[in-house]
Design a protein around this motif. Structure first.
Motif, mmCIF file in Angstrom:
data_model
loop_
_atom_site.group_PDB
_atom_site.id
_atom_site.type_symbol
_atom_site.label_atom_id
_atom_site.label_comp_id
_atom_site.label_asym_id
_atom_site.label_seq_id
_atom_site.Cartn_x
_atom_site.Cartn_y
_atom_site.Cartn_z
ATOM 1 N N ALA A 37 0.864 -1.179 -0.037
ATOM 2 C CA ALA A 37 0.110 0.081 -0.027
ATOM 3 C C ALA A 37 1.124 1.197 0.018
ATOM 4 O O ALA A 37 0.702 1.949 -0.871
ATOM 5 N N ALA A 38 1.982 1.223 0.714
ATOM 6 C CA ALA A 38 2.980 2.415 0.812
ATOM 7 C C ALA A 38 3.616 2.683 -0.349
ATOM 8 O O ALA A 38 3.772 3.685 -0.988
ATOM 9 N N THR A 41 1.144 4.175 -2.782
ATOM 10 C CA THR A 41 1.129 5.878 -2.390
ATOM 11 C C THR A 41 2.343 6.647 -2.883
ATOM 12 O O THR A 41 2.234 7.728 -3.224
ATOM 13 N N ALA A 45 3.009 9.659 -5.288
ATOM 14 C CA ALA A 45 3.609 11.104 -5.009
ATOM 15 C C ALA A 45 4.899 11.439 -5.703
ATOM 16 O O ALA A 45 5.044 12.435 -5.963
#
Length: 201
Positions: A37-38, A41, A45
């Motif tokens: 999940a990170a 993200t 970004a």
């Protein structure tokens, strides 16, 4: 400069890979993540050119990260690293949108070369895995049977699996029974083990 994201839940491996890649003049590690999940993200970004992701991570595995980035950030090429590469994993990785599939036991300089290759629009598949993939039989389970078996991995009762899969309890039992029969085992725990060993889960 090729901008790279590294995602691996093992910090020692992740930081070692970052140090190795930072020695290359044309590669820059712009972000690191400790779970799937990170990784998604961080990719959204930092918008890397290439994401190098571990196959087995918490929150979302490498297949899930590859599929999500193929949808949300198609310009980012994904390379999946694995310590347990099996031919069925290779097929799932390519189906999910990965452009490279590399075992962690590959030579040190191989990852940098694979990153350059996928960044330039090419693909890379470990040759021994590709050869093995030509020899294995296809999964005998239907997509629904396989998904039901995947949901049964944690030992959940049929009623709980039915709620998660939006199916009736009887249908779940039928799918699990079919999987047991097709895999030639005695119960669903053995079916899960057999499917996992074959790389289908």
């Amino acid at each position: 400069m090729i901008r790279v994201l590294l995602a691996d839940d093992e910090e020692l491996i992740r930081t070692a890979l970052a140090a190795l890649l930072d020695l290359e003049d044309d590669l820059e590690v712009v972000a690191q993540a400790a779970d799937g999940a990170a990784a998604v993200t961080a990719a959204l970004a930092h918008r890397p050119d290439v994401a190098v992701v571990d196959l087995s991570m918490p929150a979302r595995d490498g297949f899930g990260v590859a599929a999500e980035l193929a949808r949300a950030l198609p310009a980012c090429a994904v390379v999946i690293l694995t310590g347990q590469g099996r031919p069925p994993h290779l097929a799932r990785a390519l189906t999910a949108g990965a452009r490279g599939f590399l075992p962690k036991g590959a030579p040190g300089g191989a990852l940098a070369d694979v990153i350059r290759r996928v960044h330039s629009g090419g693909r890379y598949v470990d040759p021994s895995l590709a050869a093995d993939a030509l020899l294995i039989p296809p999964c005998p389970l239907t997509p629904r049977e396989l998904e039901t078996l995947r949901l049964a991995q944690d030992g959940s009762p049929a009623a709980a699996i039915a709620r998660r899969a939006h199916l009736s309890t009887g249908t779940v039992r039928n799918y699990l029974a079919a999987a047991v029969q097709k895999l030639g085992v005695d119960n669903r725990a053995e079916a899960v083990r057999a499917a996992r060993d074959a790389g289908w889960l």
